[in-house]
Design an enzyme around this catalytic site. Structure first.
Site, PDB file in Angstrom:
ATOM      1  CB  CYS A  48      -0.919   0.017   1.213  1.00 44.15           C
ATOM      2  SG  CYS A  48      -2.039  -1.382   1.330  1.00 44.15           S
ATOM      3  NE  ARG A  75      11.258 -11.312  15.582  1.00 41.57           N
ATOM      4  CZ  ARG A  75      12.096 -10.318  15.340  1.00 41.57           C
ATOM      5  NH1 ARG A  75      12.993 -10.453  14.371  1.00 41.57           N
ATOM      6  NH2 ARG A  75      12.064  -9.205  16.041  1.00 41.57           N
ATOM      7  CG  ASN A 321      -0.465  -7.700   8.717  1.00 42.73           C
ATOM      8  OD1 ASN A 321       0.585  -8.189   9.079  1.00 42.73           O
ATOM      9  ND2 ASN A 321      -0.539  -6.827   7.713  1.00 42.73           N
ATOM     10  CE1 TYR A 442     -18.167  21.510  18.127  1.00 46.63           C
ATOM     11  CE2 TYR A 442     -18.501  21.916  20.491  1.00 46.63           C
ATOM     12  CZ  TYR A 442     -18.405  22.385  19.183  1.00 46.63           C
ATOM     13  OH  TYR A 442     -18.524  23.732  18.949  1.00 46.63           O
TER      14      TYR A 442
END
Length: 470
Positions: A48, A75, A321, A442
């Site tokens: 993206c 890992r 994901n 707000y």
């Protein structure tokens, strides 16, 4: 001592490596061997972000990479790049692998590798119509990191040669409008061609018209109802123009932004269940339907649309994901599910923000729903506060029940992320009347007294009541 099970992952980006990483967190190498195959040279990157890399907002390719191959290997994940899975044998619990990491050369048939769990995360492929000249030098897709690098090199070559800065973008979806912005930022004269009535077919045409008007105002020539028939080439076979049925548009380079389709050729050949769009069908645990030890996630699957109740293909990294997390948890001995989506997406072209969630009018009709629609114009801040910008909000609500069905937003700064309020309301199956009582933040710098989404909800509530009276 028990032998470790083997988890094989096809695809080294969002869904695949999220699944591998989550499974490794739950089970060590002595319990679970994890082998991941990626046919490209990058892993765990943000596709993206490629338009923003091309446009200069992101300085370098490395900035788009969340975790390098070396980090995955540290890992305890056996990650093999430039390696392709060419065949699946679900009944025999094995895959055929070819490439640098498959134990054979690139030209041979490859070698079979067994598994206890297989994760299919093959992503999606960009649409590339079979038109004359479509493969000419100067025509670029924007799907992978290699695509982005190739396009950047072409841009730099074109700019240094001073041969012109004319670009044609074919397709006006998310990638198309984002690439139009990137090219404008680099000083190109940009033409966007799309065969639809209006750009952004992820919006209804009346909201897409607002996008087109804004793009034209930014100096982007935007031509709709224009079916591309050929890419014209010139000296050296390079692209020189793009032809439609009615006209020809000069181009020094062409970018394709025609959308994607699930990459499920392997799954189809193996007889795995596919949906209407060609995406793999899974259960809530992201297990391929009817297969105990096959899992799938990311852009290659269809998932449940919580609003329409139908399976739907939506290619977004956010979903991918989450799919990977669910798969990795289940393979790792835990329990997790992915309940579905409401179809939320946000994009921008220059300073125009574009967002949607839920159903479009056409999708609601296809699902057999009766509905009312309203469109309001408001501002991003209190009207008297400096910087207040116009914003259009369109809302769909179910006839009689008033259940929220969808929201589309087009506006300037502060417009896009307002869609998240509607996404939560859709996930909670709220009615538009219930939405009018939402306690939103707000202050004049952030919103009018009545937030634009709530103004639309009030108007939709009135429309539902009028419709119910007839």
């Amino acid at each position: 001592m028990a032998t470790a099970q083997r988890m094989v992952v096809i695809g080294g980006n969002a869904a695949g490596m999220s699944a591998a990483s989550q499974a490794r967190r739950l089970k060590g190498p002595g319990e679970l061997e994890i082998i991941a195959f990626e046919r490209g040279g990058y892993t765990s990157y943000s596709a993206c972000g490629i338009p923003y890399w091309v446009g200069g907002d992101v300085a370098a390719a490395d900035d788009l990479i969340a975790r390098t191959p070396e980090e995955h290997r540290e890992r305890g994940i056996d990650l093999r790049l430039h390696t392709e899975v060419t065949e699946l044998d679900p009944d025999g619990c094995r895959v055929r692998v070819r490439g640098d990491g498959g134990g054979g050369d690139d030209s041979g048939p490859g070698k079979w590798l067994g598994y206890d769990h297989l994760v299919i995360a093959t992503g999606a492929r960009p649409l590339r119509p079979g038109l004359p000249g479509i493969d000419a030098p100067g025509v670029h897709g924007v799907q992978t990191m290699d695509d982005g690098r190739s396009l950047l090199e072409a841009l730099e070559e074109t700019e240094s040669a001073r041969t012109g800065r004319r670009a044609v973008v074919v397709g006006a979806g998310y990638i198309g409008v984002e690439m139009a912005e990137a090219l404008v930022r680099r000083g190109y004269r940009v033409t966007v061609l799309d065969r639809a009535e209006e750009p952004m077919t992820t919006l209804d045409p009346d909201m897409g018209r607002l996008v087109r008007e804004a793009m034209v105002g930014m100096g982007i020539e935007t031509v709709t109802e224009a079916a591309v028939t050929a890419v014209r080439t010139g000296e050296g076979g390079r692209v020189r123009a793009v032809a439609t049925e009615d006209a020809e548009y000069e181009a020094d380079l062409v970018v394709l932004g025609l959308g994607v389709r699930p990459e499920t050729g392997l799954a189809r050949e193996a007889g795995l269940p596919l949906g209407e769009s060609g995406g793999l069908l899974t259960d809530l645990a992201m297990r391929v339907r009817g297969r105990e030890n096959l899992w799938a996630g990311g852009d290659c699957v269809e998932v449940l649309d919580l609003v329409s109740g139908r399976d739907r293909h939506i290619a977004l990294g956010t979903h991918a994901n989450k799919h990977g997390q669910v798969i990795g948890t289940n393979i790792g001995g835990g329990y997790a599910t992915f309940p579905g989506v409401v179809g939320t997406a946000v994009s921008k072209v220059c300073d125009l923000e574009i967002a949607r969630t839920g159903l479009l009018e056409s999708q609601a009709r296809s699902a057999g729903l009766r509905f009312v629609t309203v469109t309001i114009e408001s501002t991003s801040r209190a009207g008297y506060y400096p910087g207040a910008a116009p914003m259009h909000v369109k809302m769909l609500a179910e006839h009689r029940t008033g259940r929220l069905l969808g929201v589309q937003i087009v506006g300037r700064e502060g417009a896009g992320k307002r869609v998240d309020v509607a996404a939560v309301a859709l996930s909670a199956s709220m009615t538009v009347e219930q939405m009018t009582s939402l306690d939103l933040g707000y202050a004049p710098p952030f919103s009018p007294l009545w937030d634009p989404v709530l103004v639309a909800a009030r108007k939709a509530t009135a429309a539902v009541r009028r419709a119910g009276a007839h």
